[in-house]
Design an enzyme around this catalytic site. Structure first.
Site, PDB file in Angstrom:
ATOM      1  N   ASP A  21     -12.549 -49.955 -13.955  1.00  0.00           N
ATOM      2  CA  ASP A  21     -11.930 -48.920 -14.791  1.00  0.00           C
ATOM      3  C   ASP A  21     -12.888 -48.443 -15.885  1.00  0.00           C
ATOM      4  O   ASP A  21     -13.738 -49.204 -16.356  1.00  0.00           O
ATOM      5  CB  ASP A  21     -10.651 -49.500 -15.434  1.00  0.00           C
ATOM      6  CG  ASP A  21      -9.734 -48.409 -15.945  1.00  0.00           C
ATOM      7  OD1 ASP A  21      -9.976 -47.220 -15.659  1.00  0.00           O
ATOM      8  OD2 ASP A  21      -8.772 -48.744 -16.658  1.00  0.00           O
ATOM      9  N   ASN A  69      -4.071 -42.246  -7.433  1.00  0.00           N
ATOM     10  CA  ASN A  69      -5.255 -41.426  -7.757  1.00  0.00           C
ATOM     11  C   ASN A  69      -5.269 -40.076  -7.031  1.00  0.00           C
ATOM     12  O   ASN A  69      -5.994 -39.163  -7.416  1.00  0.00           O
ATOM     13  CB  ASN A  69      -6.561 -42.175  -7.442  1.00  0.00           C
ATOM     14  CG  ASN A  69      -6.888 -43.273  -8.432  1.00  0.00           C
ATOM     15  OD1 ASN A  69      -7.564 -44.253  -8.099  1.00  0.00           O
ATOM     16  ND2 ASN A  69      -6.415 -43.139  -9.670  1.00  0.00           N
TER      17      ASN A  69
HETATM   18  C1  FPP Z   1     -11.521 -45.783 -12.468  1.00  0.00           C
HETATM   19  O1  FPP Z   1     -12.114 -45.152 -13.578  1.00  0.00           O
HETATM   20  C2  FPP Z   1     -12.345 -45.642 -11.297  1.00  0.00           C
HETATM   21  C3  FPP Z   1     -11.988 -45.012 -10.132  1.00  0.00           C
HETATM   22  C4  FPP Z   1     -10.668 -44.413  -9.930  1.00  0.00           C
HETATM   23  C5  FPP Z   1     -12.933 -44.870  -9.014  1.00  0.00           C
HETATM   24  C6  FPP Z   1     -13.850 -46.005  -8.767  1.00  0.00           C
HETATM   25  C7  FPP Z   1     -15.034 -45.524  -8.031  1.00  0.00           C
HETATM   26  C8  FPP Z   1     -16.295 -45.961  -8.193  1.00  0.00           C
HETATM   27  C9  FPP Z   1     -16.677 -47.073  -9.058  1.00  0.00           C
HETATM   28  C10 FPP Z   1     -17.434 -45.300  -7.482  1.00  0.00           C
HETATM   29  C11 FPP Z   1     -17.428 -45.363  -6.016  1.00  0.00           C
HETATM   30  C12 FPP Z   1     -17.089 -46.666  -5.436  1.00  0.00           C
HETATM   31  C13 FPP Z   1     -17.489 -47.074  -4.225  1.00  0.00           C
HETATM   32  C14 FPP Z   1     -16.929 -48.326  -3.680  1.00  0.00           C
HETATM   33  C15 FPP Z   1     -18.471 -46.343  -3.445  1.00  0.00           C
HETATM   34  P1  FPP Z   1     -11.336 -43.945 -14.259  1.00  0.00           P
HETATM   35  O2  FPP Z   1     -11.806 -42.683 -13.656  1.00  0.00           O
HETATM   36  O3  FPP Z   1      -9.871 -44.186 -14.174  1.00  0.00           O
HETATM   37  O4  FPP Z   1     -11.826 -44.044 -15.754  1.00  0.00           O
HETATM   38  P2  FPP Z   1     -11.003 -43.632 -17.033  1.00  0.00           P
HETATM   39  O5  FPP Z   1      -9.842 -44.571 -17.149  1.00  0.00           O
HETATM   40  O6  FPP Z   1     -11.980 -43.808 -18.118  1.00  0.00           O
HETATM   41  O7  FPP Z   1     -10.566 -42.207 -16.853  1.00  0.00           O
END
Ligand code: FPP
Length: 245
Positions: A21, A69
């Site tokens: 996250d 998501n």
């Molecule tokens: C949460 O951060 C993260 C995600 C929803 C996506 C995770 C993806 C990756 C780490 C990159 C790709 C992964 C692979 C396995 C290739 P957020 O966007 O919710 O952050 P925020 O809470 O700060 O908005």
């Protein structure tokens, strides 16, 4: 002495689950677009995976995209799907060099065809690797998983394949997407949020939880080793008293 050196080899978690996250907030914090955060999250994925291989953690499960998501802006969803395809294609050698077997949990049929194809190919290619099982939770929601398991069991009972008296926690667990995998011993969530967010609800009944302030793109393998070190210094009682352990 580094955290890695302080780890007890005979008390490693078998399975670590991570909620990656903070990508968006990290990117915004340095004046960039959210997708820049996801792109930089890929190197943290590599850190976690290689860290697990380095010390002998057998299962690593990453929450890469939840069923909720899909409600994000279309542009971000598309960019995340593209990032997944490109990363899998680029990291094939890393998987093979590290003996990593790829698996997925979640409603994979929701993903764009190209994603599904890249996942199927990578799963096939890595299926005999045995150092570490890397499971990506994609279009995953734990409540949906529980409902799916319940339906599958009900169907077996209705068709006479299964007697209702035979249903126990093991039988139930064998109908989850994670069937055959041990439950997570340790769950790490970055970004300071202290929630489970519909992740592995049945499987995490006795999991030790570790919440880190760092944002996911900042996560390094030393953070993983520190979390494992703290895990090793906890007493897991599974409902018993200290004296009984
Ligand atoms: C949460 O951060 C993260 C995600 C929803 C996506 C995770 C993806 C990756 C780490 C990159 C790709 C992964 C692979 C396995 C290739 P957020 O966007 O919710 O952050 P925020 O809470 O700060 O908005």
């Amino acid at each position: 002495m580094s955290f890695k050196e302080k780890l007890k080899k005979d008390n490693l978690p078998q399975h670590i689950a991570i909620i990656m996250d903070g990508n968006g907030r990290w990117a915004k914090g340095i004046g960039k677009l959210r997708i820049f955060g996801h792109q930089n999250g890929v190197s943290a994925v590599r850190e976690a995976m290689e860290g697990c291989v380095e010390i002998g953690v057998k299962y690593l499960t990453l929450y890469a995209f939840s069923s909720e998501n899909w409600n994000r802006p279309k542009l971000e969803v598309r960019a995340l799907m593209e990032l997944l395809v490109n990363t899998l294609a680029k990291e094939t050698k890393t998987f093979m060099d590290n003996g990593v077997q790829l698996r997925t949990i979640g409603n994979i049929s929701d993903l764009p065809d190209k994603c599904q194809k890249t996942l199927t190919d990578t799963i096939e290619l890595t299926k005999t690797n045995s150092k570490c099982v890397l499971t990506l939770a994609l279009s995953y929601g734990s409540r949906a998983e529980l409902v799916d398991a319940t339906k599958a069991i009900a169907q077996k009972v209705a068709s006479g394949q299964l007697d209702i008296k035979e249903i126990d926690e093991t039988v139930f667990g064998n109908h989850l997407y994670t069937q055959g995998m041990p439950d997570p011993d340790l769950m790490i969530r970055t970004s300071g949020e202290q929630r489970i967010s519909n992740y592995l609800l049945f499987q995490m009944a006795y999991t030790e939880l570790c919440f880190l302030e760092k944002m996911w793109p900042e996560f390094k393998r030393e953070d993983l080793f520190e979390a494992i070190y703290n895990y090793q210094n906890r007493e897991r009682r599974f409902g018993k008293t200290s004296e009984q352990l």
